[in-house]
Design a protein around this motif. Structure first.
Motif, mmCIF file in Angstrom:
data_model
loop_
_atom_site.group_PDB
_atom_site.id
_atom_site.type_symbol
_atom_site.label_atom_id
_atom_site.label_comp_id
_atom_site.label_asym_id
_atom_site.label_seq_id
_atom_site.Cartn_x
_atom_site.Cartn_y
_atom_site.Cartn_z
ATOM 1 N N ASP A 89 19.781 23.329 23.690
ATOM 2 C CA ASP A 89 18.422 23.784 23.370
ATOM 3 C C ASP A 89 18.264 25.295 23.411
ATOM 4 O O ASP A 89 17.522 25.862 22.596
ATOM 5 N N ALA A 90 18.937 25.948 24.348
ATOM 6 C CA ALA A 90 18.758 27.396 24.507
ATOM 7 C C ALA A 90 19.836 28.178 23.758
ATOM 8 O O ALA A 90 19.533 29.007 22.898
ATOM 9 N N GLY A 245 10.454 36.589 22.450
ATOM 10 C CA GLY A 245 11.170 35.470 21.848
ATOM 11 C C GLY A 245 11.532 34.406 22.863
ATOM 12 O O GLY A 245 11.450 33.201 22.569
ATOM 13 N N ILE A 246 11.904 34.820 24.069
ATOM 14 C CA ILE A 246 12.230 33.853 25.125
ATOM 15 C C ILE A 246 10.992 33.049 25.514
ATOM 16 O O ILE A 246 11.060 31.833 25.729
ATOM 17 N N VAL A 247 9.842 33.710 25.576
ATOM 18 C CA VAL A 247 8.588 33.011 25.896
ATOM 19 C C VAL A 247 8.250 31.989 24.811
ATOM 20 O O VAL A 247 7.848 30.852 25.097
ATOM 21 N N TRP A 249 10.376 30.525 22.843
ATOM 22 C CA TRP A 249 11.328 29.412 23.006
ATOM 23 C C TRP A 249 10.884 28.477 24.123
ATOM 24 O O TRP A 249 10.929 27.252 23.969
ATOM 25 N N PHE A 250 10.455 29.030 25.258
ATOM 26 C CA PHE A 250 10.066 28.200 26.399
ATOM 27 C C PHE A 250 8.900 27.282 26.050
ATOM 28 O O PHE A 250 8.926 26.081 26.334
ATOM 29 N N PHE A 251 7.876 27.842 25.417
ATOM 30 C CA PHE A 251 6.717 27.017 25.059
ATOM 31 C C PHE A 251 7.090 25.956 24.023
ATOM 32 O O PHE A 251 6.579 24.836 24.064
ATOM 33 N N MET A 252 7.983 26.309 23.092
ATOM 34 C CA MET A 252 8.441 25.321 22.107
ATOM 35 C C MET A 252 9.213 24.208 22.802
ATOM 36 O O MET A 252 9.050 23.024 22.479
ATOM 37 N N PHE A 253 10.035 24.566 23.769
ATOM 38 C CA PHE A 253 10.803 23.582 24.536
ATOM 39 C C PHE A 253 9.868 22.620 25.261
ATOM 40 O O PHE A 253 10.062 21.397 25.248
ATOM 41 N N GLU A 254 8.837 23.168 25.892
ATOM 42 C CA GLU A 254 7.900 22.342 26.657
ATOM 43 C C GLU A 254 6.979 21.527 25.759
ATOM 44 O O GLU A 254 6.383 20.549 26.199
ATOM 45 N N SER A 255 6.858 21.922 24.470
ATOM 46 C CA SER A 255 5.926 21.217 23.577
ATOM 47 C C SER A 255 6.454 19.868 23.127
ATOM 48 O O SER A 255 5.688 19.039 22.625
ATOM 49 N N GLY A 256 7.763 19.643 23.259
ATOM 50 C CA GLY A 256 8.349 18.402 22.773
ATOM 51 C C GLY A 256 9.077 18.578 21.457
ATOM 52 O O GLY A 256 9.881 17.727 21.068
ATOM 53 N N VAL A 257 8.804 19.658 20.724
ATOM 54 C CA VAL A 257 9.559 19.986 19.520
ATOM 55 C C VAL A 257 10.885 20.594 19.966
ATOM 56 O O VAL A 257 10.920 21.388 20.904
ATOM 57 N N HIS A 258 11.978 20.223 19.299
ATOM 58 C CA HIS A 258 13.263 20.737 19.745
ATOM 59 C C HIS A 258 13.250 22.255 19.692
ATOM 60 O O HIS A 258 12.859 22.870 18.693
#
Length: 456
Positions: A89-90, A245-247, A249-258
Motif C-alpha cells: 500500500d505504501a 503527499g504522505i497525508v 496517502w494516509f487519508f486514502m488508506f483509511e478511506s477504504g480505497v486502495h
C-alpha cells in the motif's frame, strides 16, 4: 554532438516539431529503457530471493516478518500496519506515482497528446485488458465466486519488467515500437488502478475520502503555484510537497480505497512543463514532473518495487507435488492463459480492428510480427498482478498462493516467447541500424529522424 543539439538531450519535454521532436522522443525512450533495465533486474533478484527464502528453512521467519505489524503512537493516537501491507500500500504508491507522471507526460508532451497517434495504443491496451479477463472467467466459472474475484489479475502489464526485457533484446527495434509499448503500458496501468479503485474498495469511509481529496487539492495548488507561495525553484519543491503527499496517502488508506490510487492522483496534479518556459536564457529547464521523476525513480526501482516483490512473491509451493497441484488449479490456469494468450490475442485483435478505420494504421516502420512480440511482452503482469491477487484473495491465503504461482509462471512464459520472437526481429533490424545513425549534415540529429518513415 554540437552545442545546438545538446539541449535536445538535456530537455526531452520541450514542444518541438519535425526531426528535433522525433529525436528528443528517441532520447527520452532510451533513457526510460536504461533505467527500467536496472529496475527490472532488481525486481527479478528480489522475486528469486523471495521464492528461495519462502521454500527454505527460513520460510517460517519470512512469513512471520511479513505479518509483523509496524506501529506508530502519538499521545492517545495509535496506528499500525503489517510489513506486507505496508509494502503493497505504501511502497507501491511510489511506483504508481511514477506511472502517473509518465502517463501525464504522454498526454502533455508524448504520444497521447495527438489523438490520432494515441488511438491505436489506447485501444490495444483496452483489448489487452478485456480478453484476458474473459479468458480467466471462462476457465474458473465453475469454481465459485471466490475464484471469480481474481478476474482482474491477468489484465495488468508490468512496466519495469516489460521495458527491461525490451531494453535487453530490442536494442535495434524501431523507436515507434518502443514508444508503443511504453504508451500501452502506462494506459494499462491507468486501467488497472481504476479497476482497483472501483472493484476492490471495501468499507468506504466518506469522511476520510473527503479529507484525502482536500489534501489532493492543496497538493495540486502548491504544485502548480509553488513559486508564488514559497519563492523556491523546482528543485526544492519536492521537499514542500512530500509531507502533503504522505497525508493524502494516509487519508486514502483509511478511506477504504486502495492507497496506491493516491499515488496516481497526486502525479496528475504535477505540471509537466517548466514554469516560465522550457528555457530561461541560460539553458534548458526541466518541468516539475521530470524533476520528481529523477528524484523518486531510484527510490521506486531500487527500493519500493523490489521490497514489494520480496514480500509478495514469496510462495511456499510445498515441493514438486505442491507446484503441480497449484499449476493445475483453474485459477492458475486462468491467469497463465490470460497473460500469455489473452494479452497476445487482445492487443493484436484490438489493434487490427482499430486500424481498419480510415486514416488509422500501425506506427510507421512497425510490422505485425513486431506487434505480436510486443503483445507477448505485455503478458508480463507481475507487480500489479501480484497486488490484485492479494486484493482478490487476501495476502498469504491458499488461493493467493495459487494465484501468484500462475502469475510467476505466466509472466515467465510470456517473457520467454517474447524474447524469442523479438530477439529474432532485433537481429534483422540491427542490419539497418548503421545506416540510420548517419549524421551527414552534422547537426547532431541522426538523419533518420528527419525522414517521415520513422514518424511515430
Amino acid at each position: 554532438m554540437t552545442a545546438e543539439s545538446a539541449p535536445i538531450e538535456q530537455n526531452p519535454t520541450a514542444p518541438l516539431s519535425g526531426p528535433e521532436r522525433r529525436y528528443r522522443e528517441s532520447l527520452w525512450i532510451e533513457r526510460i529503457l536504461r533505467r527500467e533495465t536496472v529496475g527490472g533486474f532488481l525486481l527479478l533478484a528480489a522475486t528469486v530471493l523471495a521464492l528461495i527464502v519462502a521454500n527454505s528453512a527460513w520460510g517460517e521467519g519470512y512469513f512471520e516478518l511479513r505479518a509483523t505489524y509496524l506501529q506508530i503512537t502519538f499521545g492517545d493516537l495509535f496506528w499500525e500496519i503489517s510489513v506486507g501491507k505496508f509494502a503493497a500500500d505504501a511502497l507501491l504508491a511510489i511506483f504508481f506515482f511514477l506511472a502517473g507522471l509518465e502517463l501525464k507526460r504522454e498526454f502533455v508532451a508524448g504520444e497521447l497528446r495527438d489523438p490520432r497517434k494515441a488511438l491505436v495504443p489506447v485501444v490495444a491496451a483496452i483489448g489487452g485488458v478485456i480478453v484476458p479477463a474473459i479468458i480467466y472467467v471462462a476457465i474458473v466459472l465453475d469454481d465459485g465466486p471466490e475464484a471469480l474475484r481474481g478476474w482482474a489479475i491477468p489484465v495488468a502489464t508490468d512496466i519495469a519488467f516489460a521495458l527491461a526485457v525490451l531494453a535487453v533484446v530490442g536494442t535495434a527495434l524501431p523507436l515507434a515500437l518502443r514508444t508503443f509499448l511504453l504508451t500501452l503500458a502506462v494506459v494499462d496501468d491507468l486501467i488497472a488502478i481504476t479497476i482497483i479503485a472501483f472493484f476492490y474498495t471495501t468499507d468506504l469511509e466518506p469522511l476520510f475520502l473527503l479529507a484525502s481529496f482536500i489534501g489532493l487539492a492543496v497538493y495540486g495548488l502548491l504544485a502548480q503555484r509553488y513559486q508564488e507561495f514559497f519563492r523556491v525553484r523546482e528543485t526544492a519543491a519536492w521537499a514542500i510537497l512530500l509531507p502533503i503527499g504522505i497525508v493524502v496517502w494516509f487519508f486514502m488508506f483509511e478511506s477504504g480505497v486502495h492507497a496506491t490510487v493516491a499515488g496516481v492522483l497526486l502525479a496528475f496534479t504535477v505540471p509537466v512543463r517548466a514554469k516560465g518556459g522550457d528555457d530561461d536564457g541560460l539553458g534548458p529547464r526541466m518541468g516539475l514532473a521530470e524533476i520528481f521523476e529523477h528524484r523518486y525513480r531510484p527510490l521506486s526501482a531500487g527500493v519500493a518495487v523490489p521490497v514489494f516483490a520480496f514480500f509478495s512473491a514469496g510462495v511456499a509451493v510445498g515441493g514438486w507435488d505442491g507446484l503441480v497441484d497449484a499449476v493445475s488449479s483453474p485459477i492458475a490456469l486462468g491467469i497463465m492463459a490470460g497473460l500469455v494468450v489473452g494479452k497476445t490475442v487482445g492487443i493484436t485483435v484490438a489493434t487490427w480492428l482499430v486500424t481498419r478505420l480510415p486514416g488509422v494504421s500501425l506506427p510507421r516502420g512497425v510490422k505485425w510480427v513486431d506487434l505480436i512480440g510486443l503483445a507477448l511482452l505485455a503478458g508480463m503482469g507481475f507487480t500489479v498482478s501480484l497486488l490484485i491477487s492479494e486484493l482478490s484473495f487476501g495476502q498469504g491465503t491458499a488461493l493467493d498462493d495459487i494465484g501468484k504461482v500462475g502469475i510467476l509462471l505466466g509472466s515467465l512464459i510470456a517473457a520467454v516467447l517474447a524474447v524469442i520472437l523479438l530477439g529474432a526481429r532485433n537481429r534483422q533490424y540491427k542490419r539497418q541500424l548503421a545506416d540510420e545513425q548517419v549524421d551527414a549534415d552534422g547537426d547532431g540529429i541522426p538523419d533518420v529522424y528527419g525522414d517521415d518513415r520513422v514518424s511515430s
